[in-house]
Enzyme design. Sequence first.
Site, PDB file in Angstrom:
ATOM      1  N   SER A 134     -90.588 -34.470  90.254  1.00 22.69           N
ATOM      2  CA  SER A 134     -89.850 -34.094  91.461  1.00 22.69           C
ATOM      3  C   SER A 134     -88.742 -33.131  91.088  1.00 22.69           C
ATOM      4  CB  SER A 134     -89.239 -35.348  92.109  1.00 22.69           C
ATOM      5  OG  SER A 134     -88.320 -35.004  93.118  1.00 22.69           O
ATOM      6  N   TYR A 147     -83.760 -42.363  92.252  1.00 20.45           N
ATOM      7  CA  TYR A 147     -85.108 -41.796  92.154  1.00 20.45           C
ATOM      8  C   TYR A 147     -85.139 -40.645  91.150  1.00 20.45           C
ATOM      9  CZ  TYR A 147     -89.379 -39.389  93.688  1.00 20.45           C
ATOM     10  OH  TYR A 147     -90.613 -38.765  93.734  1.00 20.45           O
TER      11      TYR A 147
END
Length: 221
Positions: A134, A147
């Site tokens: 990501s 995250y």
Amino acid sequence: MTKTALITGASRGLGLALARSLAADGWRLILTARGADTLRPVADGLGALALPGDVADPVHRDRLAHAVRDHGGLDLLVNNASGLGAVPLPPLAGYPLDVFEDLFRANVLAPLALVQTFLPTLRERRGAVVNISSDAAVEAYEGWGGYGATKAALDQLSNVLAVEEPEVAVWWVDPGEMNTTMLADAVGPDDAAAAPGPETVVPTLRQLIEERPASGRVSHS
């Protein structure tokens, strides 16, 4: 020889989109995700093997290992399954540490455990590992610290693995924003709907798999 891929988080989103693409080209697929009711119809429609379960569970990882052995080996491991963590996205100052620990177990420990399990067959078949990362791994987005930290850790594991395992291709891929359930949970369904669909990332993944460039971090654009 028919090639075999194991895709985690394959019942929806990017995992499902990639599974559809590989199945259309004759790949043998082993698909896993936590939701059996969603996964089984997907696998049936693709002629794939469905093994529902949580990749953070070592017992489930053993089942996946048995399935790969029954299929004669593995050519491609796609670590796509991922948790978002605490929602609404909290600042790090108040991030629940028990949730943080569970998130590392799902997003970092589980992919590494699967890599360790399947490295012998991936070495033998000159296979490949795709770890879905990501932009939160490299950018500082408010609320995304938990995250993002797991994805940063996954990036570095991938980076070192690529050096240690030169016979295995290792790519860690930043797909960018996608209209997925995870993004909707994070930013709301209206904002998520404005993002491209996960199927738009599949050509980037297929190019890696087919052309086998040098291991490294790849950003889809």
